[in-house]
Design a protein around this motif. Structure first.
Motif, mmCIF file in Angstrom:
data_model
loop_
_atom_site.group_PDB
_atom_site.id
_atom_site.type_symbol
_atom_site.label_atom_id
_atom_site.label_comp_id
_atom_site.label_asym_id
_atom_site.label_seq_id
_atom_site.Cartn_x
_atom_site.Cartn_y
_atom_site.Cartn_z
ATOM 1 N N LEU A 83 2.332 -3.587 -2.156
ATOM 2 C CA LEU A 83 2.104 -3.176 -3.546
ATOM 3 C C LEU A 83 3.389 -2.712 -4.208
ATOM 4 C CD1 LEU A 83 -1.259 -1.255 -3.171
ATOM 5 C CD2 LEU A 83 -0.887 -3.418 -4.338
ATOM 6 N N LEU A 84 4.157 -1.895 -3.515
ATOM 7 C CA LEU A 84 5.422 -1.421 -4.081
ATOM 8 C C LEU A 84 6.427 -2.549 -4.250
ATOM 9 C CD1 LEU A 84 5.857 1.964 -2.204
ATOM 10 C CD2 LEU A 84 5.252 1.605 -4.593
ATOM 11 N N LEU A 88 0.714 -0.895 1.521
ATOM 12 C CA LEU A 88 1.459 -0.046 0.597
ATOM 13 C C LEU A 88 2.823 -0.652 0.259
ATOM 14 C CD1 LEU A 88 1.532 2.662 -0.916
ATOM 15 C CD2 LEU A 88 2.601 3.625 1.120
ATOM 16 N N GLU A 96 -2.283 -0.447 6.884
ATOM 17 C CA GLU A 96 -2.292 0.288 5.622
ATOM 18 C C GLU A 96 -0.865 0.488 5.104
ATOM 19 O OE1 GLU A 96 -4.475 3.879 6.122
ATOM 20 O OE2 GLU A 96 -6.286 2.827 6.768
ATOM 21 N N ALA A 97 0.064 0.732 6.002
ATOM 22 C CA ALA A 97 1.464 0.863 5.601
ATOM 23 C C ALA A 97 1.991 -0.462 5.053
ATOM 24 C CB ALA A 97 2.308 1.320 6.784
#
Length: 89
Positions: free
Chosen positions: A69-70, A66, A62-63
């Motif tokens: 996406l960033l 993230l 999940e990290a």
């Protein structure tokens, strides 16, 4: 055997991170620096995914998502700024 392979690949990706960081600092043009930043976040995603495989925890995935996406948004914004001079029209 799998743990040894994961540690070896982690070392290789860490070396790729250092080389990308060197290109980010030393890059002759702004486009080279943006490309190095893009490569830096992709390598960090790979390192986090491998760490998640090594530790056996799904939280790392999940990290990594993230960060992906960033990283995509920041690369698109920097490229738009490089081409047009502003981010928001």
């Amino acid at each position: 055997m799998l743990k040894t392979a994961l540690l070896l690949v982690n070392f290789m990706i860490a070396m790729a991170l250092l080389l990308s960081l060197w290109r980010l600092i030393q890059g002759p043009s702004l486009a080279d620096r943006i490309l190095a930043l893009d490569t830096l976040y992709i390598n960090s995603i790979a390192l986090i995914i491998l760490l998640g495989m090594y530790m056996g925890s799904p939280l790392y995935f999940e990290a990594a998502l993230l960060i992906a996406l960033l990283g995509f948004v920041s690369t698109a914004a920097l490229c738009k700024y490089l081409l047009r001079g502003d981010i928001i029209e």
